[in-house]
Design a protein around this motif. Structure first.
Motif, mmCIF file in Angstrom:
data_model
loop_
_atom_site.group_PDB
_atom_site.id
_atom_site.type_symbol
_atom_site.label_atom_id
_atom_site.label_comp_id
_atom_site.label_asym_id
_atom_site.label_seq_id
_atom_site.Cartn_x
_atom_site.Cartn_y
_atom_site.Cartn_z
ATOM 1 N N UNK A 148 0.818 -1.213 0.000
ATOM 2 C CA UNK A 148 0.000 0.000 0.000
ATOM 3 C C UNK A 148 0.850 1.260 0.000
ATOM 4 N N UNK A 149 1.939 1.277 0.780
ATOM 5 C CA UNK A 149 2.706 2.516 0.876
ATOM 6 C C UNK A 149 3.464 2.818 -0.408
ATOM 7 N N UNK A 150 3.732 1.808 -1.248
ATOM 8 C CA UNK A 150 4.397 2.063 -2.522
ATOM 9 C C UNK A 150 3.488 2.823 -3.491
ATOM 10 N N UNK A 151 2.182 2.718 -3.280
ATOM 11 C CA UNK A 151 1.243 3.429 -4.142
ATOM 12 C C UNK A 151 1.345 4.939 -3.978
ATOM 13 N N UNK A 152 1.941 5.385 -2.878
ATOM 14 C CA UNK A 152 2.133 6.817 -2.636
ATOM 15 C C UNK A 152 2.908 7.440 -3.787
ATOM 16 N N UNK A 153 3.828 6.661 -4.369
ATOM 17 C CA UNK A 153 4.690 7.171 -5.416
ATOM 18 C C UNK A 153 4.002 7.221 -6.786
ATOM 19 N N UNK A 154 2.804 6.686 -6.890
ATOM 20 C CA UNK A 154 2.155 6.563 -8.198
ATOM 21 C C UNK A 154 1.107 7.655 -8.401
ATOM 22 N N UNK A 155 1.551 8.795 -8.918
ATOM 23 C CA UNK A 155 0.649 9.869 -9.328
ATOM 24 C C UNK A 155 -0.411 10.218 -8.282
ATOM 25 N N UNK A 156 -0.024 10.808 -7.157
ATOM 26 C CA UNK A 156 -1.019 11.203 -6.158
ATOM 27 C C UNK A 156 -2.018 12.195 -6.754
ATOM 28 N N UNK A 157 -3.278 12.134 -6.293
ATOM 29 C CA UNK A 157 -4.321 12.985 -6.856
ATOM 30 C C UNK A 157 -4.147 14.437 -6.451
ATOM 31 N N UNK A 158 -3.438 14.713 -5.384
ATOM 32 C CA UNK A 158 -3.167 16.075 -4.963
ATOM 33 C C UNK A 158 -1.751 16.150 -4.399
ATOM 34 N N UNK A 159 -1.165 17.343 -4.385
ATOM 35 C CA UNK A 159 0.221 17.471 -3.908
ATOM 36 C C UNK A 159 0.390 16.943 -2.480
ATOM 37 N N UNK A 160 1.485 16.244 -2.278
ATOM 38 C CA UNK A 160 1.802 15.695 -0.953
ATOM 39 C C UNK A 160 3.063 16.361 -0.452
ATOM 40 N N UNK A 161 3.026 16.896 0.772
ATOM 41 C CA UNK A 161 4.239 17.506 1.318
ATOM 42 C C UNK A 161 4.753 16.790 2.560
ATOM 43 N N UNK A 162 3.995 15.806 3.067
ATOM 44 C CA UNK A 162 4.448 15.041 4.233
ATOM 45 C C UNK A 162 3.798 13.667 4.222
ATOM 46 N N UNK A 163 4.597 12.652 4.505
ATOM 47 C CA UNK A 163 4.108 11.282 4.589
ATOM 48 C C UNK A 163 4.465 10.723 5.963
ATOM 49 N N UNK A 164 3.482 10.186 6.649
ATOM 50 C CA UNK A 164 3.696 9.478 7.917
ATOM 51 C C UNK A 164 3.351 8.015 7.671
ATOM 52 N N UNK A 165 4.315 7.156 7.935
ATOM 53 C CA UNK A 165 4.162 5.738 7.603
ATOM 54 C C UNK A 165 4.149 4.905 8.884
ATOM 55 N N UNK A 166 3.001 4.314 9.190
ATOM 56 C CA UNK A 166 2.876 3.418 10.347
ATOM 57 C C UNK A 166 2.588 2.018 9.817
#
Length: 204
Positions: free
Chosen positions: A3-21
């Protein structure tokens, strides 16, 4: 793909911070997967905080079963957090270029072609892998002689940025010997490598 690898695949809106639990993640996670995400975030200037590792974690071809109560502690020890905006403390490229020795390093045609083919994210990921035992640990093996003068773009970047051994890291960037690098120090090294490699890759 986790699931967390999907973060890298064209997010629908700009991402400026990722918290991974990843504490509740049932499948195995590898160190290489985290490095892929780290490199992506560093290149795109996205802050990253790894809150917890999963129960099953693979590094250096070994699979570890991490007890739930230790997963946050082990995530902190991994030192893979990124913070943006970032206040630079190391010597700058312009300062390093005042050294005739540091400024003499450039990628040859073969390494330049390799760098352009792989791209900056792959190079940053490779840099993290190569430096894990060569620079980030308290007492690297053969410190002072562990970085070749040829063979990989990262090695050349290390010499150009004075991140080739703990002695140079201390002399130029004031990182004490005898302890492992902190997360913000790893980020500083990677930012220097990114800047130098991107400049080399832009050369005609």
């Amino acid at each position: 793909m986790t699931a967390f690898e999907n973060i890298q695949s064209n997010p629908t809106e700009p991402v400026n911070r990722i918290v991974l639990d990843l504490c509740s993640m049932e499948e195995k996670c590898t160190y290489e997967q985290l490095l892929d995400l780290y490199a992506y975030c560093l290149v795109h200037e996205i802050s990253l905080h790894i809150e917890s590792l999963p129960g099953w974690f693979e590094k250096d071809k070994k699979v570890w079963n991490i007890p739930e109560e230790k997963r946050k502690e082990q995530a902190a020890k991994a030192g893979l957090d990124l913070v943006f905006p970032f206040r630079r403390r190391f010597a700058s490229l312009s300062g390093l270029e005042k050294s005739a020795f540091r400024s003499s390093f450039h990628l040859n045609k073969r390494l330049l072609a390799y760098a352009r083919e792989k791209g900056i994210e792959v190079l940053i990921r490779q840099s993290m892998e190569l430096l894990d035992q060569r620079l980030f640990v308290p007492d690297p093996k053969k410190d002072g002689r562990q970085t070749p003068m040829k063979g990989h773009p990262v090695f050349i970047a290390q010499h150009a940025t004075a991140t080739c051994c703990r002695g140079c890291l201390n002399k130029w960037h004031h990182v004490p010997k005898g302890r492992k690098l902190l997360g913000h120090e790893k980020q500083e090294v990677m930012l220097l490598h990114k800047e130098w490699l991107e400049r080399e890759m832009a050369r005609k």
